[in-house]
Write a protein that holds these residues in place. Structure first.
Motif, PDB file in Angstrom:
ATOM      1  N   ARG A 145      -5.995  -4.790  -2.763  1.00 36.63           N
ATOM      2  CA  ARG A 145      -7.324  -5.439  -3.116  1.00 36.63           C
ATOM      3  C   ARG A 145      -7.675  -6.518  -2.012  1.00 36.63           C
ATOM      4  N   LYS A 146      -6.901  -6.680  -1.452  1.00 37.05           N
ATOM      5  CA  LYS A 146      -7.075  -8.008  -0.609  1.00 37.05           C
ATOM      6  C   LYS A 146      -8.197  -7.608   0.613  1.00 37.05           C
ATOM      7  N   PHE A 147      -8.428  -6.214   0.829  1.00 35.92           N
ATOM      8  CA  PHE A 147      -9.336  -5.766   1.822  1.00 35.92           C
ATOM      9  C   PHE A 147     -10.659  -5.292   1.221  1.00 35.92           C
ATOM     10  N   GLU A 148     -10.874  -5.688   0.046  1.00 35.32           N
ATOM     11  CA  GLU A 148     -12.126  -5.214  -0.504  1.00 35.32           C
ATOM     12  C   GLU A 148     -13.320  -5.080   0.201  1.00 35.32           C
TER      13      GLU A 148
ATOM     14  N   ASN B 113       0.992  -1.265   0.225  1.00 28.68           N
ATOM     15  CA  ASN B 113      -0.014   0.046   0.033  1.00 28.68           C
ATOM     16  C   ASN B 113       0.861   1.381   0.050  1.00 28.68           C
ATOM     17  N   GLY B 114       1.933   1.261   0.941  1.00 22.45           N
ATOM     18  CA  GLY B 114       2.831   2.400   0.990  1.00 22.45           C
ATOM     19  C   GLY B 114       3.505   2.880  -0.454  1.00 22.45           C
ATOM     20  N   GLU B 115       3.818   1.622  -1.025  1.00 22.36           N
ATOM     21  CA  GLU B 115       4.574   1.544  -2.393  1.00 22.36           C
ATOM     22  C   GLU B 115       3.653   2.265  -3.416  1.00 22.36           C
TER      23      GLU B 115
ATOM     24  N   SER C  71       2.592  -4.980 -13.332  1.00 16.64           N
ATOM     25  CA  SER C  71       2.351  -5.449 -11.999  1.00 16.64           C
ATOM     26  C   SER C  71       1.419  -6.400 -11.834  1.00 16.64           C
ATOM     27  N   MET C  72       2.043  -7.459 -10.987  1.00 16.83           N
ATOM     28  CA  MET C  72       1.006  -8.702 -10.920  1.00 16.83           C
ATOM     29  C   MET C  72      -0.122  -8.378  -9.957  1.00 16.83           C
ATOM     30  N   LYS C  73      -1.367  -8.640 -10.693  1.00 16.86           N
ATOM     31  CA  LYS C  73      -2.531  -8.380  -9.986  1.00 16.86           C
ATOM     32  C   LYS C  73      -2.681  -8.891  -8.457  1.00 16.86           C
TER      33      LYS C  73
END
Length: 239
Positions: A118-121, A79-81, A110-112
């Motif tokens: 995205r893991k926290f949708e 997330n920071g990146e 960038s690999m999805k």
């Protein structure tokens, strides 16, 4: 040493030399990609798939000149990146390489699966989640392609993602509508439902023989996509 032994020794030397030359030639023919991870954190599935497709895989620990790579791959993006890169901030080595690669015009992927936010949708505050989605959209507008493994390999190999032959005059594939224009028997692609048009999509369309695309006035066309369209005379109409 008699003549027979001398001939045998020379023959072995010649064979070994030929083997070495052949190996060097095969290595030279292989293309290189850079995965922005340290060696101990490289994903084996990603690495093996690239090597299976005849790519030499370098990592942060042994990376060379960025111009020598067919593609530069973000295996994971925290997330920071994501936030830093969206704002052009150089912090880590990875961020510095990505920013330099954007300036250089390198192909960036960038690999999805490795995009952390995205893991926290399903649990995140929606406005907070959408903020990171906007960061991702920014990176896409800078030319970074967010891909799965299959899409990555197809893009590196310059192969179209959709390989099926159309069986009717109108066919929907991957949210892209293909419509045949009866007057001149040519085809165009309707991309008006796309918020962002990437170079990978235009390359896929071009490889299918399409010479014209229709996009929305609000669509974002990445710089790499614009360059590809200009070089290949792919006409872009805004409707």
């Amino acid at each position: 040493m008699n003549n027979e032994q001398l001939v045998e020794l020379i023959t072995k030397e010649v064979i070994n030399k030929l083997k070495t030359m052949l190996m060097d030639k095969n290595m030279a023919a292989k293309k290189k990609v850079l995965v922005l991870e340290h060696k101990e954190t490289l994903c084996s599935e990603l690495t093996l798939s690239l090597e299976k497709n005849n790519y030499i895989v370098d990592c942060i620990d042994n990376m060379g000149d960025l111009s020598s790579y067919e593609g530069i791959i973000l295996q994971n993006i925290k997330n920071g990146e994501l936030a830093n890169l969206a704002h052009g901030i150089e912090g880590s080595i990875k961020e510095k390489v990505v920013i330099q690669a954007i300036f250089n015009g390198n192909k960036l992927y960038s690999m999805k699966k490795g995009v952390e936010y995205r893991k926290f949708e399903g649990t995140s505050n929606r406005l907070f989640f959408n903020m990171f989605k906007e960061y991702e959209d920014k990176l896409m507008s800078y030319g970074i392609e967010f891909v799965g493994l299959k899409e990555l390999i197809e893009s590196l190999n310059n192969k179209p993602i959709c390989l099926e032959e159309p069986t009717c005059k109108t066919l929907v594939k991957n949210d892209i509508e293909t419509v045949e224009v009866k007057e001149n028997k040519e085809t165009y692609i309707d991309l008006t439902n796309k918020k962002l048009v990437s170079e990978v999509e235009l390359r896929t369309i071009f490889n299918q023989g399409i010479k014209e695309v229709l996009v929305s006035k609000k669509s974002i066309i990445t710089p790499l996509a614009m360059d590809f369209a200009r070089v290949n005379r792919l006409k872009i109409n805004k409707g």
